[in-house]
Design an enzyme around this catalytic site. Structure first.
Site, PDB file in Angstrom:
ATOM      1  N   GLU A  64       0.807  -1.215   0.000  1.00 31.27           N
ATOM      2  CA  GLU A  64       0.000   0.000   0.000  1.00 31.27           C
ATOM      3  C   GLU A  64       0.844   1.271   0.000  1.00 31.27           C
ATOM      4  O   GLU A  64       0.472   2.274  -0.631  1.00 31.27           O
ATOM      5  CB  GLU A  64      -0.971   0.008   1.181  1.00 31.27           C
ATOM      6  CG  GLU A  64      -2.214  -0.865   0.988  1.00 31.27           C
ATOM      7  CD  GLU A  64      -1.997  -2.350   1.238  1.00 31.27           C
ATOM      8  OE1 GLU A  64      -0.873  -2.735   1.619  1.00 31.27           O
ATOM      9  OE2 GLU A  64      -2.936  -3.145   1.050  1.00 31.27           O
ATOM     10  N   HIS A 132     -10.697  -4.734   9.050  1.00 35.73           N
ATOM     11  CA  HIS A 132     -11.245  -4.535   7.697  1.00 35.73           C
ATOM     12  C   HIS A 132     -12.572  -3.784   7.737  1.00 35.73           C
ATOM     13  O   HIS A 132     -13.373  -3.898   6.819  1.00 35.73           O
ATOM     14  CB  HIS A 132     -11.512  -5.880   7.007  1.00 35.73           C
ATOM     15  CG  HIS A 132     -10.291  -6.651   6.588  1.00 35.73           C
ATOM     16  ND1 HIS A 132      -9.423  -7.194   7.469  1.00 35.73           N
ATOM     17  CD2 HIS A 132      -9.807  -6.975   5.354  1.00 35.73           C
ATOM     18  CE1 HIS A 132      -8.459  -7.844   6.817  1.00 35.73           C
ATOM     19  NE2 HIS A 132      -8.666  -7.720   5.536  1.00 35.73           N
TER      20      HIS A 132
HETATM   21  C1  LIG Z   1      -2.353  -4.886   4.091  1.00 31.51           C
HETATM   22  C2  LIG Z   1      -3.461  -5.619   3.428  1.00 31.51           C
HETATM   23  N1  LIG Z   1      -3.773  -5.325   2.155  1.00 31.51           N
HETATM   24  C3  LIG Z   1      -4.759  -6.002   1.540  1.00 31.51           C
HETATM   25  C4  LIG Z   1      -5.470  -6.971   2.171  1.00 31.51           C
HETATM   26  C5  LIG Z   1      -6.573  -7.752   1.453  1.00 31.51           C
HETATM   27  N2  LIG Z   1      -6.141  -9.160   1.309  1.00 31.51           N
HETATM   28  C6  LIG Z   1      -6.570 -10.116   2.139  1.00 31.51           C
HETATM   29  S1  LIG Z   1      -5.864 -11.613   1.823  1.00 31.51           S
HETATM   30  C7  LIG Z   1      -4.992 -10.990   0.529  1.00 31.51           C
HETATM   31  C8  LIG Z   1      -4.090 -11.878  -0.283  1.00 31.51           C
HETATM   32  C9  LIG Z   1      -2.889 -12.294   0.467  1.00 31.51           C
HETATM   33  O1  LIG Z   1      -2.143 -13.190  -0.302  1.00 31.51           O
HETATM   34  P1  LIG Z   1      -1.060 -14.096   0.389  1.00 31.51           P
HETATM   35  O2  LIG Z   1      -0.232 -13.270   1.312  1.00 31.51           O
HETATM   36  O3  LIG Z   1      -0.349 -14.831  -0.675  1.00 31.51           O
HETATM   37  O4  LIG Z   1      -1.882 -15.103   1.299  1.00 31.51           O
HETATM   38  P2  LIG Z   1      -2.947 -16.200   0.827  1.00 31.51           P
HETATM   39  O5  LIG Z   1      -4.270 -15.514   0.721  1.00 31.51           O
HETATM   40  O6  LIG Z   1      -2.481 -16.731  -0.471  1.00 31.51           O
HETATM   41  O7  LIG Z   1      -2.959 -17.207   1.889  1.00 31.51           O
HETATM   42  C10 LIG Z   1      -5.252  -9.634   0.364  1.00 31.51           C
HETATM   43  C11 LIG Z   1      -4.644  -8.793  -0.665  1.00 31.51           C
HETATM   44  C12 LIG Z   1      -5.151  -7.215   3.512  1.00 31.51           C
HETATM   45  N3  LIG Z   1      -5.823  -8.098   4.261  1.00 31.51           N
HETATM   46  N4  LIG Z   1      -4.129  -6.546   4.106  1.00 31.51           N
END
Ligand SMILES: Cc1ncc(C[n+]2csc(CCOP(=O)(O)OP(=O)(O)O)c2C)c(N)n1
Ligand SMILES: Cc1ncc(C[n+]2csc(CCOP(=O)(O)OP(=O)(O)O)c2C)c(N)n1
Ligand SMILES: [Mg+2]
Ligand SMILES: [Mg+2]
Lengths: 333, 308, 333, 308
Positions: A64, A132
């Site tokens: 971000e 959130h």
């Molecule tokens: C700082 C932040 N930005 C955006 C989000 C929205 N978000 C929730 S899960 C996710 C994907 C995360 O991907 P990864 O770290 O690979 O974990 P996975 O979901 O694959 O287990 C996002 C972008 C968030 N929770 N926190």
């Protein structure tokens, strides 16, 4: 004769504003997490990737701070980026480039540079839990150099997005999770909703409810219920928090003599505090009551979330007490 | 840029900063004695269409980029004739029309901004590149990595330059940065990265010229680290933490003295030409001071202008 | 008889609180930029490194997010870190671990974990420019789970730091750049100043000035000047913004009938808005006027900085207009 | 942990998540089918005194760490008998007394917290270490780097584990991470780092055991990347972006099927034992569901408890 309005979901109104402006203005582009082929967490970017391709609809990493910083830099260098921060909570990660750079850029360079960026983000509770669900609009209201809009319906979402995309400085565009699937009539002709104008969305005579975004709907529900009890509510949709159209609120309160501010976020140093203060600067002391979330985090737990966030029934109760109370304190010891 | 010109530019920076520090009303300033070769070497390799962004310690870069001593001095003394009409001041010098997009006093704060400038160039097909200079201190900040990653993915025309003067306020680089070389940080992202001696202006200029050429040809971002040395305290208001002996020893390796000696040895300059150069530099600085001193402060009403 | 008080500079009072508590409680340690041998940007950590060594006085990189995150994690795991964020502006870089984790930790774990961290930071203008002068206390006031103190003198700095170090949850301790070299009498015996208690620091009858931190001094100066004009000011030092001792302010306003809030930061959604709202919740509508920075960034330029930030003369003018105005609006069109 | 136990634990996770997804009132959930070998392999190598921290996708890790299905199910369904008394829910499971410091739904948000937990262990001489699991998506976040740097400098007893399931919501890892291997990110800091196949529980368990041993012996932090595969959409409420064909192909490499086949081939298990295992698992899950369903929601007044 062709129809003058079309029925769009809130999310479609956003897409339309972006699509039309991107077609007209090559400087406008979108960047954010999953804004590309996926079309955004709430489908509010649906179809843009297909229409404009990966150079103008850019998927980003979960970063971000850099997303906002890069957007701001591109804006300062002449483009008009729309940076999507999926949840307003995560705006916190990018406040440095937004507040310490973008908001101050025009001032600190003596007008040499400007940052016409739109940060599009989503506030509010819808079962997503403590990190959130936050509404931090009021933080930004105290940052000179920013503008901030928060539409409550598709027509305003369209008009304010168009206005934001044309604005010379940084504009924060705040959606609410519960609004994306809401339908509404949107004029077919291109238009902009001026940033900084509130709107009376329901006329009434006993109390002025100043609110915005999803809470306008809660205000309407409460107003419907209160009619039966002989209380007539005027509801004002602020639409824009910076600039704040306190004049319109003050005009209403001059008539109703009672100001209730309603927001989903915390009341402490919240939007309502500012509305109340600005109205009183115009009118002198008036009866004021602020309603917002309980002073606690918002759980994803259905019981606790519902308990934390204002709803129509709670609003009805608060209004009845407020109108009858000699001193609102008896309500909230 | 000739070696003469580079020597001149370094001398101008040194003299300018000395004069500024001696001025009674400068608030406090972030000076760069010992680091002139980085500023001058970097700017020697840039074209007019490029944009330079720096951290707070920016006087040398602003002057080397060609901003006039008068407008820089006026800005630093808070005068309305300054680059930013006196509103930016120390740490925020800016003259984008002259290819100096600006300084930003938030440590590491300009890194992502520079990538954004590069993105704008890429998307509009503008031939210029963005160059951002930051310190060793800034290299521990997460925004550097977020930006390196995106710059690599999007092949942004941006040159990252770490001016490693080996100190962040009082804190030695070794104490707060784990990597052997700061340039190692960029390698993981597939970004070409190397460390050079930042006390030798020729080396700096050549390294930057090569990197700029590669970036201009579409190779994507590059990363350069220059090892330099800050001769003075963090700011004119900060306590010095190094001993007098250590400082004396450090100042022996002076980029200006070294280039002067090299030019004298090879006969590229003589003492007379040096003396002319010095007096020219001091005239320029004196004129800048006069200009700035004679200029008015902004009107108090300007506190509310340019906000939106 | 040994003296009951000692003369300390504000910065020395901070050091003393830290030194005494660190000696008593091995869980307390300090981390931050240049807090070690250098002793902190304002010498407010002087001598701690020599006394406690590098394990308990830790120099960090310029990495505000990780500094706060690591501090919060250590706190949650049983230690009592003091994390120094040299300038409050850079708290923005670490708001995610502070607001999204620390402030919500006790709530979201159902009381299993707590984060007894002290974030010590410095607000306010002293020639440092747009990104080193901000006061963002009001942002934090709307974050349930945090406490926030902002002493105005050495005795309170000592007492509030001791209290913060003993508090079970996160406490933000806000200094002001201009306070560090201010001397004052500090009791020799160990004590704590309870978090959440304001103090009347000057009795008066015509107007209540609610303020805190460095602005208490500006209030005093203005009050001195106004005596000659027959206006008697009561000055309240809030000392703690979360919890806010609105009861004390309301008691005072019940007598003076006029509330003026004074802060160095932005008035929009600022501390004064909240003080005003809470006082009115107790008393009903009262005359209120807010004073703070102009709605603009704070330049390092001496003329512009002075123009932006409240000073005694401006405060005097504002008070005179306010007291005489039927409607404060005439002051600020 | 025996291979039998690891198979059991993986099956429990799969069955638990399936039952949860089928429950009418779960809100939405972040499931981990395809990633069970990472969760079980990691936890197999931890001691009771260690603390595990994860991202939002945490059910597998919570169960593998030994939290009871009942308390986890209750938490995810918002009941007051849950680990967090129903207040944390999806993405915030926490049971520090059982060595599960907790999940945190901010992507990359637990990384610096884990380093802080490790710092506390280091400073108090506690023998436990901190282990933090995050995704490929989290690996583009600056906080990872700030934390890696400090962890390396301070030799913190923390194990960084990237569970690279190759997707961040809809975004493929390749599209948003420039490094060849995510583990390359740690190398610049002098941190031992390697990438392993995360679909094989033995490999995961061994790699983690080795790293844990090194960290416990004072070697400082380590970094492991496990390549895994998410079989389902990002959440039960999210659109799936992969084609049905691709998903079918991906699901062929299932860590549970693979271990089962291996155990059958070597005769370490037979079909009867497998059937017993399956029925035991489904009993456990059914009991957990019953417990959770029978448990009350927290009282609305709890919205204001535990705030300070
Ligand atoms: C700082 C932040 N930005 C955006 C989000 C929205 N978000 C929730 S899960 C996710 C994907 C995360 O991907 P990864 O770290 O690979 O974990 P996975 O979901 O694959 O287990 C996002 C972008 C968030 N929770 N926190
Ligand atoms: C984000 C942030 N944190 C802290 C500071 C305070 N600060 C100003 S300069 C500086 C040192 C920076 O060191 P380096 O990046 O090496 O640059 P140098 O001063 O050596 O030129 C610090 C910590 C700041 N300006 N910004
Ligand atoms: Mg440095
Ligand atoms: Mg992933």
């Amino acid at each position: 004769m062709p129809p003058t309005h079309q029925r769009l979901f809130y999310r479609e109104a956003i897409v339309r504003a972006l699509r039309e402006t991107m077609a007209d203005d090559p400087r406008v582009f979108v960047m954010g997490q999953d804004v590309g082929a996926f079309g955004g967490a709430y489908r509010e970017f649906d179809g843009l990737f297909a229409a404009f391709g990966p150079a103008r609809v850019r998927d980003t990493p979960v970063a971000e701070a850099a997303m906002i910083g890069i957007g701001v830099g591109a804006a300062a260098a002449g483009l008009r980026p729309v940076v999507s921060i999926t949840y307003m909570d995560f705006l916190m990660l990018g406040l440095d480039p937004l507040v310490n750079y973008a908001a101050k850029l025009s001032y600190k360079t003596g007008g040499q540079l400007h940052a016409p960026i739109v940060i599009k983000t989503t506030a509010g509770a819808k079962g997503q839990g403590v990190a959130h669900s936050q509404c931090i609009e009021s933080w930004l209201m105290g940052v000179p150099g920013l503008k901030l809009v928060c539409p409550s319906n598709p027509a305003d979402a369209y008009g304010l997005m168009v206005a934001a995309l044309e604005d010379p400085g940084p504009v924060i565009f705040v959606d609410h999770k519960k609004l994306f699937p809401v339908p509404g009539d949107v004029p077919v002709a291109r238009y902009r909703t001026p940033i900084g104008t509130a709107k009376i969305i329901r006329a009434g005579s006993d109390i002025t409810i100043a609110t915005y975004s999803y809470m306008t709907r809660v205000a309407h529900q409460a107003a419907d219920l209160l009619i039966n009890e002989g209380i007539s509510c005027e509801v004002i949709d602020l639409r824009s928090l910076i600039p704040l159209d306190a004049a319109l609120v003050a005009q209403s309160v001059a008539r109703t003599k009672n100001l209730l501010t309603l927001e989903e976020g915390q009341v402490t140093c919240g939007v309502g505090s500012e509305v109340a203060a600005q109205v009183q600067r115009r009118l002198g002391p008036v009866r004021v009551h602020r309603v917002g979330a309980l002073p606690a985090p918002v759980s994803s737990n259905p019981v606790l979330e519902a308990a934390c966030i204002p709803n129509a029934q709670r609003l009805v109760d608060e209004i009845k007490f407020f109108i009858n109370a000699t001193n609102p304190e008896c309500l909230h010891p | 840029m000739t070696r003469h010109e580079m020597l001149y530019s370094m001398k101008l920076i040194r003299a300018f900063e000395n004069a500024l520090a001696a001025h009674p009303d400068h608030g406090f300033q972030l000076l760069s004695a010992g680091e002139e070769a980085v500023a001058v070497g970097v700017c020697a390799a840039l074209a007019p269409q490029d944009q330079l962004l720096t951290g707070g310690r920016s006087i040398g870069f602003a002057l080397a980029r060609g901003l006039t001593p008068a407008e820089v001095m006026a800005e630093l003394l808070g005068k309305s004739t300054g680059t930013n009409r006196g509103k930016g001041g120390r740490g925020h010098l800016s003259a984008p029309a002259q290819g100096f997009f600006g300084a930003h006093a938030v440590v590491a704060g300009n890194i992502s901004i520079a990538a954004g400038v590069a993105l704008a160039r890429l998307m509009t097909g503008d031939p210029g590149i963005a160059v951002v200079v930051f310190g060793d201190g800034a290299s521990g900040a997460g925004i550097l990595h977020e930006t390196l990653n995106i710059a690599a993915l999007w092949r942004l025309p941006v040159l990252f330059i770490c001016n490693n003067n080996q100190l962040s306020v009082s804190t030695p680089r070794q104490a707060v940065l784990a990597p052997k070389m700061i340039s190692d940080l960029a390698l993981a992202y597939g970004i070409t990265a190397r460390t050079f001696d930042g006390m030798q202006v020729d080396i700096v200029a050549e390294a930057v010229a090569n990197a700029v050429q590669a970036i201009r040809s579409g190779a994507g971002p590059a990363f350069l680290e220059f090892t330099s040395c800050r001769f003075a305290a963090h700011s004119t208001a900060a306590r010095e933490t190094r001993s007098r002996d250590e400082l004396q020893r450090l100042r022996l390796a002076c980029p200006i003295m070294d280039l002067t000696a090299a030019l004298l040895t090879t006969g590229q300059i003589n003492h007379e030409a040096l003396a002319t150069m010095d007096s020219d530099v001091s005239d320029k600085v004196a004129a800048a001071l006069n200009f700035a001193d004679a200029s008015p402060f902004p009107d108090a009403a300007e506190a509310l202008s340019d906000v939106f």
